[in-house]
Design a protein around this motif. Structure first.
Motif, PDB file in Angstrom:
ATOM      1  N   PHE A 241       1.002  -1.156  -0.061  1.00  0.00           N
ATOM      2  CA  PHE A 241      -0.101   0.063   0.074  1.00  0.00           C
ATOM      3  C   PHE A 241       0.800   1.310  -0.117  1.00  0.00           C
ATOM      4  O   PHE A 241       2.077   1.121   0.595  1.00  0.00           O
ATOM      5  CB  PHE A 241      -0.815  -0.075   1.302  1.00  0.00           C
ATOM      6  CG  PHE A 241      -0.308   0.213   2.666  1.00  0.00           C
ATOM      7  CD1 PHE A 241       0.525  -0.653   3.176  1.00  0.00           C
ATOM      8  CD2 PHE A 241      -0.389   1.285   3.245  1.00  0.00           C
ATOM      9  CE1 PHE A 241       1.019  -0.931   4.324  1.00  0.00           C
ATOM     10  CE2 PHE A 241       0.255   1.532   4.380  1.00  0.00           C
ATOM     11  CZ  PHE A 241       1.091   0.843   5.123  1.00  0.00           C
TER      12      PHE A 241
ATOM     13  N   THR B 234       0.617   5.563   0.617  1.00  0.00           N
ATOM     14  CA  THR B 234      -0.249   6.484   1.550  1.00  0.00           C
ATOM     15  C   THR B 234       0.079   7.803   0.851  1.00  0.00           C
ATOM     16  O   THR B 234       1.050   8.246   0.556  1.00  0.00           O
ATOM     17  CB  THR B 234      -0.024   6.316   2.971  1.00  0.00           C
ATOM     18  OG1 THR B 234       1.460   6.952   3.418  1.00  0.00           O
ATOM     19  CG2 THR B 234      -0.210   5.138   3.766  1.00  0.00           C
TER      20      THR B 234
ATOM     21  N   VAL C 124      15.859   6.163   2.049  1.00  0.00           N
ATOM     22  CA  VAL C 124      16.148   7.244   2.972  1.00  0.00           C
ATOM     23  C   VAL C 124      17.606   7.079   3.063  1.00  0.00           C
ATOM     24  O   VAL C 124      18.110   6.087   3.781  1.00  0.00           O
ATOM     25  CB  VAL C 124      15.253   7.294   4.335  1.00  0.00           C
ATOM     26  CG1 VAL C 124      15.762   8.371   5.041  1.00  0.00           C
ATOM     27  CG2 VAL C 124      13.987   7.268   4.108  1.00  0.00           C
TER      28      VAL C 124
ATOM     29  N   ARG D  33      20.306   7.331   5.513  1.00  0.00           N
ATOM     30  CA  ARG D  33      19.978   7.437   7.040  1.00  0.00           C
ATOM     31  C   ARG D  33      21.515   7.356   7.562  1.00  0.00           C
ATOM     32  O   ARG D  33      21.637   8.319   8.399  1.00  0.00           O
ATOM     33  CB  ARG D  33      19.319   6.205   7.514  1.00  0.00           C
ATOM     34  CG  ARG D  33      18.192   5.984   7.255  1.00  0.00           C
ATOM     35  CD  ARG D  33      17.260   4.891   8.084  1.00  0.00           C
ATOM     36  NE  ARG D  33      15.923   4.687   7.236  1.00  0.00           N
ATOM     37  CZ  ARG D  33      14.869   5.198   7.555  1.00  0.00           C
ATOM     38  NH1 ARG D  33      15.040   6.182   8.908  1.00  0.00           N
ATOM     39  NH2 ARG D  33      13.518   4.886   7.079  1.00  0.00           N
TER      40      ARG D  33
ATOM     41  N   HIS E 246      17.423  -3.662   5.479  1.00  0.00           N
ATOM     42  CA  HIS E 246      17.363  -2.388   4.759  1.00  0.00           C
ATOM     43  C   HIS E 246      16.397  -2.310   3.617  1.00  0.00           C
ATOM     44  O   HIS E 246      16.273  -3.282   2.970  1.00  0.00           O
ATOM     45  CB  HIS E 246      18.777  -2.083   4.318  1.00  0.00           C
ATOM     46  CG  HIS E 246      19.093  -0.900   3.461  1.00  0.00           C
ATOM     47  ND1 HIS E 246      18.843   0.265   3.928  1.00  0.00           N
ATOM     48  CD2 HIS E 246      19.311  -1.145   2.016  1.00  0.00           C
ATOM     49  CE1 HIS E 246      19.126   0.871   2.898  1.00  0.00           C
ATOM     50  NE2 HIS E 246      19.313   0.505   1.803  1.00  0.00           N
ATOM     51  N   GLY E 247      15.743  -1.151   3.256  1.00  0.00           N
ATOM     52  CA  GLY E 247      14.679  -1.395   2.311  1.00  0.00           C
ATOM     53  C   GLY E 247      13.501  -1.783   2.619  1.00  0.00           C
ATOM     54  O   GLY E 247      12.659  -1.758   1.524  1.00  0.00           O
TER      55      GLY E 247
ATOM     56  N   SER F 129       6.414  -2.581  -1.726  1.00  0.00           N
ATOM     57  CA  SER F 129       6.246  -1.103  -2.608  1.00  0.00           C
ATOM     58  C   SER F 129       7.722  -0.698  -2.696  1.00  0.00           C
ATOM     59  O   SER F 129       8.626  -1.102  -1.870  1.00  0.00           O
ATOM     60  CB  SER F 129       5.445  -0.178  -1.876  1.00  0.00           C
ATOM     61  OG  SER F 129       6.097   0.104  -0.687  1.00  0.00           O
TER      62      SER F 129
HETATM   63  C1  LIG Z   1       9.190   8.770   0.324  1.00  0.00           C
HETATM   64  C2  LIG Z   1       8.944   7.210   0.738  1.00  0.00           C
HETATM   65  C3  LIG Z   1       7.623   7.235   0.918  1.00  0.00           C
HETATM   66  C4  LIG Z   1       7.308   5.898   1.216  1.00  0.00           C
HETATM   67  N1  LIG Z   1       6.101   5.184   1.297  1.00  0.00           N
HETATM   68  C5  LIG Z   1       5.529   3.970   1.676  1.00  0.00           C
HETATM   69  C6  LIG Z   1       4.380   3.683   1.813  1.00  0.00           C
HETATM   70  O1  LIG Z   1       3.473   4.474   1.566  1.00  0.00           O
HETATM   71  N2  LIG Z   1       4.130   2.198   2.295  1.00  0.00           N
HETATM   72  C7  LIG Z   1       5.178   1.303   2.475  1.00  0.00           C
HETATM   73  O2  LIG Z   1       4.703   0.427   2.885  1.00  0.00           O
HETATM   74  N3  LIG Z   1       6.452   1.741   2.296  1.00  0.00           N
HETATM   75  C8  LIG Z   1       6.675   3.232   1.964  1.00  0.00           C
HETATM   76  N4  LIG Z   1       8.054   3.567   1.780  1.00  0.00           N
HETATM   77  C9  LIG Z   1       9.323   2.529   1.684  1.00  0.00           C
HETATM   78  C10 LIG Z   1       9.379   2.107   0.266  1.00  0.00           C
HETATM   79  O3  LIG Z   1       8.074   1.287  -0.391  1.00  0.00           O
HETATM   80  C11 LIG Z   1      10.592   1.056   0.113  1.00  0.00           C
HETATM   81  O4  LIG Z   1      10.211  -0.131   0.845  1.00  0.00           O
HETATM   82  C12 LIG Z   1      11.908   1.509   0.457  1.00  0.00           C
HETATM   83  O5  LIG Z   1      12.117   2.750   0.083  1.00  0.00           O
HETATM   84  C13 LIG Z   1      12.333   1.482   1.992  1.00  0.00           C
HETATM   85  O6  LIG Z   1      12.079   2.621   2.894  1.00  0.00           O
HETATM   86  P1  LIG Z   1      13.281   3.370   3.600  1.00  0.00           P
HETATM   87  O7  LIG Z   1      13.836   4.153   2.449  1.00  0.00           O
HETATM   88  O8  LIG Z   1      12.699   3.909   4.648  1.00  0.00           O
HETATM   89  O9  LIG Z   1      14.247   2.254   3.820  1.00  0.00           O
HETATM   90  P2  LIG Z   1      15.278   2.032   5.105  1.00  0.00           P
HETATM   91  O10 LIG Z   1      16.229   3.285   5.284  1.00  0.00           O
HETATM   92  O11 LIG Z   1      15.898   0.946   4.714  1.00  0.00           O
HETATM   93  O12 LIG Z   1      14.266   1.889   6.128  1.00  0.00           O
HETATM   94  C14 LIG Z   1      13.690   0.586   6.241  1.00  0.00           C
HETATM   95  C15 LIG Z   1      13.202   0.110   7.699  1.00  0.00           C
HETATM   96  O13 LIG Z   1      14.382  -0.492   8.006  1.00  0.00           O
HETATM   97  C16 LIG Z   1      14.840  -0.214   9.336  1.00  0.00           C
HETATM   98  N5  LIG Z   1      16.253  -0.485   8.875  1.00  0.00           N
HETATM   99  C17 LIG Z   1      17.025  -0.035   8.055  1.00  0.00           C
HETATM  100  N6  LIG Z   1      18.346  -0.748   8.165  1.00  0.00           N
HETATM  101  C18 LIG Z   1      18.317  -1.387   9.182  1.00  0.00           C
HETATM  102  C19 LIG Z   1      19.204  -2.309   9.833  1.00  0.00           C
HETATM  103  N7  LIG Z   1      20.467  -2.572   9.446  1.00  0.00           N
HETATM  104  N8  LIG Z   1      18.779  -3.223  11.006  1.00  0.00           N
HETATM  105  C20 LIG Z   1      17.406  -3.239  11.218  1.00  0.00           C
HETATM  106  N9  LIG Z   1      16.667  -2.223  10.840  1.00  0.00           N
HETATM  107  C21 LIG Z   1      16.989  -1.401   9.751  1.00  0.00           C
HETATM  108  C22 LIG Z   1      14.764   1.313   9.330  1.00  0.00           C
HETATM  109  O14 LIG Z   1      15.061   1.717  10.451  1.00  0.00           O
HETATM  110  C23 LIG Z   1      13.180   1.398   8.891  1.00  0.00           C
HETATM  111  O15 LIG Z   1      12.233   0.928   9.787  1.00  0.00           O
HETATM  112  C24 LIG Z   1       8.143   4.903   1.368  1.00  0.00           C
HETATM  113  C25 LIG Z   1       9.676   5.094   1.379  1.00  0.00           C
HETATM  114  C26 LIG Z   1       9.984   6.375   0.878  1.00  0.00           C
HETATM  115  C27 LIG Z   1      11.279   6.770   0.783  1.00  0.00           C
END
Ligand SMILES: Cc1cc2nc3c(=O)[nH]c(=O)nc-3n(C[C@H](O)[C@H](O)[C@@H](O)COP(=O)(O)OP(=O)(O)OC[C@H]3O[C@@H](n4cnc5c(N)ncnc54)[C@H](O)[C@@H]3O)c2cc1C
Ligand SMILES: Cc1cc2nc3c(=O)[nH]c(=O)nc-3n(C[C@H](O)[C@H](O)[C@H](O)COP(=O)(O)OP(=O)(O)OC[C@H]3O[C@@H](n4cnc5c(N)ncnc54)[C@H](O)[C@@H]3O)c2cc1C
Lengths: 321, 259
Positions: free
Chosen positions: A115, A117, B26, B28, B91-92, B222
């Motif tokens: 999904f 948002t 993101v 980070r 990640h991701g 996604s």
């Molecule tokens: C602007 C934007 C909008 C998005 N909208 C949605 C949405 O509407 N719905 C949805 O389901 N997804 C959404 N996402 C996520 C997207 O679909 C992808 O899955 C991807 O971009 C991951 O998100 P992220 O950039 O936060 O990844 P990451 O920065 O990798 O973070 C993903 C999660 O994993 C954790 N994490 C990262 N590295 C580690 C590690 N080494 N150990 C433990 N935990 C870790 C982070 O704290 C976070 O909770 C969105 C992402 C962005 C950037």
């Protein structure tokens, strides 16, 4: 043509669907033929069905039950999951309210889908546009698993009529015990306002710390009323007790995207911008020529709000007669 | 009353935030990272309940190695211990996958109440309580501006447009909190010192029995396909008020056909 489910958000105060529903129907047409899903107390669909048909609903699924409104979110996700299983739609589009986002999330888990948002646009191939980081970044994203579920941010799509059949189909509502876990025991309206809803308004006038007191917010309300606008506030104004929290615009408040946003006595902190940056025209009144809000403003007046705003209100009222 | 508070580390919303062009996630590692501000209200609420009713407050974080700073902050405010799920395979992850990891970690903890902030300021999804409630079969009490826990029940005032809803559910339940609910305490010097000795357990996906292939960028439900900076706005007009500010303002609105 592929079927796209659109969850109907109701406007209990005014009757009928909320504008966000008409926006969702309009956006859904990029993906296929919209079917509106009405979930509510018995008799709900009768009041909204014509508007849904006018905005493109080929079908209207009527899921009425005296119980659905007694519990939080979960029953609605169950009804949608049932429809997704039966109809195999190409996608589901839901207005992006707090409840809408929660329904989307639960539906994603139930149906094994992804999904997205707060999307502002949905392309025919399913790619969505999202605005990230206080409006600084525009993202294109896609759902890669299951039936794509989108929540559509208010005021990002202009509702366009496209008359369709609006054929009613009754849906049996069976609420599981699990979905009855959280009971809504009361719904309390604290601010009854004759002004337009903040997130739907085409003009928003917001006041900040510079307004200086709760009493003086009448200056903001006066300008808003002369324009038929909604009133907003910065977090500093809310935290100082000048105006209620439900009017806060910004990162941790409402996101608005009106035709015209007037920021009065607001410095333009990044967290405030997060909630108003996508407004079409931005006007600022601030006594500090260096205030960052001017970087965003199409038109800015450097001056004391206590002289500029009441005078402007008077002139606008005079013009409107 | 044992309480788990979900805490996320996010890039500071007041600093410049970016996506990493390498994989559109993101950025980070290079960000100015802080504890998600909304989570501080959840921690405060947990501490308040604990102070009145006893029990333990455990912080749970899923995040990269830098997230230990957010954990320390929570512990220095007064939480008792922490669990950090750390695994590069995460990640991701999308929200759906992240919720699976959090749900598995909660499965290893004992709790009456799970608290979290009503949104993380990085992605602003506001869905984690709904996702976890769905996965764990827990009641969802989201968006609280007030929380009462008594007689095995949690009751909240759910903040809505122009008012609130009263909602209630039996414990264990998951509650999310807005910034209207309380005033988070600042960590005291004593709290900061004590936090250094509080236990932090690190768990990997293997510890949680999660198949690495089910989380992370490759299988996210996604994905971000591309991104761009918002095109800058054209230069606006800025005029001083020389007694004619209102007139100029109304003139602009008239030119825009608004009045
Ligand atoms: C602007 C934007 C909008 C998005 N909208 C949605 C949405 O509407 N719905 C949805 O389901 N997804 C959404 N996402 C996520 C997207 O679909 C992808 O899955 C991807 O971009 C991951 O998100 P992220 O950039 O936060 O990844 P990451 O920065 O990798 O973070 C993903 C999660 O994993 C954790 N994490 C990262 N590295 C580690 C590690 N080494 N150990 C433990 N935990 C870790 C982070 O704290 C976070 O909770 C969105 C992402 C962005 C950037
Ligand atoms: C995690 C987080 C989330 C946040 N979320 C939000 C949010 O949702 N919304 C939000 O708004 N903020 C939010 N903030 C707060 C934000 O950082 C700013 O503190 C806030 O926006 C400032 O409000 P303000 O512009 O009204 O006040 P100030 O920054 O104090 O600015 C007041 C302005 O009024 C002007 N002024 C004073 N007197 C007059 C006068 N007589 N005539 C004309 N101009 C005058 C001053 O020149 C000044 O520019 C958040 C902060 C954080 C950390």
């Amino acid at each position: 043509m592929a079927e796209v489910l659109v969850l109907v958000e109701l406007n209990p105060a005014a009757g009928g669907p909320r504008k966000t529903t008409l926006e969702a129907l309009t956006a859904a047409r990029a993906l296929g033929e919209p079917s509106a899903v009405v979930i509510g107390a018995p008799g709900t669909a009768a009041g909204v069905k014509d508007a849904l048909a006018e905005y493109g609903a080929a079908k209207v699924y009527v899921a009425e039950s005296p119980e659905v409104e007694e519990y939080l979110v979960a029953p609605k996700a169950e009804v949608l999951a049932q429809l997704v299983a039966e109809k195999s739609p190409a996608a589901v589009v839901i207005p992006s309210s707090p409840e809408g986002k929660e329904i989307a999330g639960r539906l994603a888990i139930k149906t094994g889908s992804g999904f997205l948002t707060d999307v502002t646009e949905i392309a025919p191939d399913g790619t969505a546009t999202q605005v990230a980081f206080a409006g600084a970044t525009i993202v294109h994203s896609q759902v890669t698993v299951g039936t794509p579920i989108y929540t559509l941010r208010g005021n990002s799509v202009t509702p366009e009529p496209a008359p369709a059949a609006g054929a009613e189909e009754t849906v049996q509502v069976q609420i599981s015990e699990a979905a009855k876990a959280t009971r809504v025991t009361d719904r309390v309206v604290e601010q009854k306002s004759s002004r337009p809803e903040l997130t739907e308004a085409s003009i928003v006038v917001s006041g900040g710390r510079g307004v200086a007191s709760a009493e003086n917010f009448s200056v903001i309300e006066g300008l808003a009323d002369s324009l038929g606008a909604a009133v907003g506030a910065s977090r500093a104004a809310v935290d100082s007790g000048f105006y209620p929290h439900s009017f806060q615009v910004g990162q941790t408040g409402k996101t608005v995207s009106p035709q015209l946003y007037i920021a009065v006595g607001i410095s333009g902190a990044i967290q405030h911008r997060a909630g108003m940056q996508t407004s079409k025209i931005i006007v600022a009144v601030n006594k500090d020529p260096e205030a960052p809000i001017f970087e965003l403003a199409d038109f800015g007046v450097v001056g004391d709000l206590n002289t500029v705003v009441p005078a402007a209100t008077q002139q606008i009222s005079a013009r409107r007669g | 009353m044992n309480i788990v508070v979900l805490v996320k580390q996010v890039p500071d919303s007041g600093s410049e935030r970016k996506l990493d062009p390498a994989d559109n996630t993101v950025a980070r590692a290079t960000a100015d990272n802080v504890i998600n501000e909304m989570d501080e209200y959840a921690i405060e609420e947990a501490l308040t309940v604990k102070e009145a009713q006893g029990g333990e407050v455990t912080v749970l974080t899923v995040g990269p190695a830098t997230a230990t700073d957010a954990i320390r902050k929570a512990l220095s405010m007064g939480a008792d211990k922490a669990v950090h799920v750390l695994d590069d395979a995460i990640h991701g992850s999308c929200a759906v996958q992240t919720s699976a990891v959090i749900a598995a970690a909660l499965g290893q903890l004992e709790y009456d109440l799970v608290l979290c902030g009503a949104e993380a300021t990085d992605a602003q999804l506001s869905v984690m309580p709904a996702l976890l409630a769905e996965r764990l079969g827990l009641p969802q009490l989201s968006g609280a501006r007030k929380l009462t826990v008594e007689n095995g029940m949690a009751k909240i005032e759910r903040q809505t447009d122009g008012g609130y809803w009263e909602i209630e559910a039996p414990l264990p339940a998951i509650v999310s909190t807005w910034d209207t609910i309380n005033e988070p305490r600042y960590p005291s010097f004593k709290g900061i010192m004590a936090a250094k000795k509080k236990p932090v357990q690190t768990l990997t996906l293997a510890d949680l029995g999660i198949d690495r292939a089910t989380v992370g960028l490759a299988t996210a439900t996604s994905k971000v396909v591309d991104f761009a900076g918002r095109p800058p706005k054209g230069e606006g007009v800025k005029v001083p008020d020389e007694g004619d500010g209102a007139e100029k303002l109304v003139g602009f609105l008239a030119a825009q056909k608004i009045v």
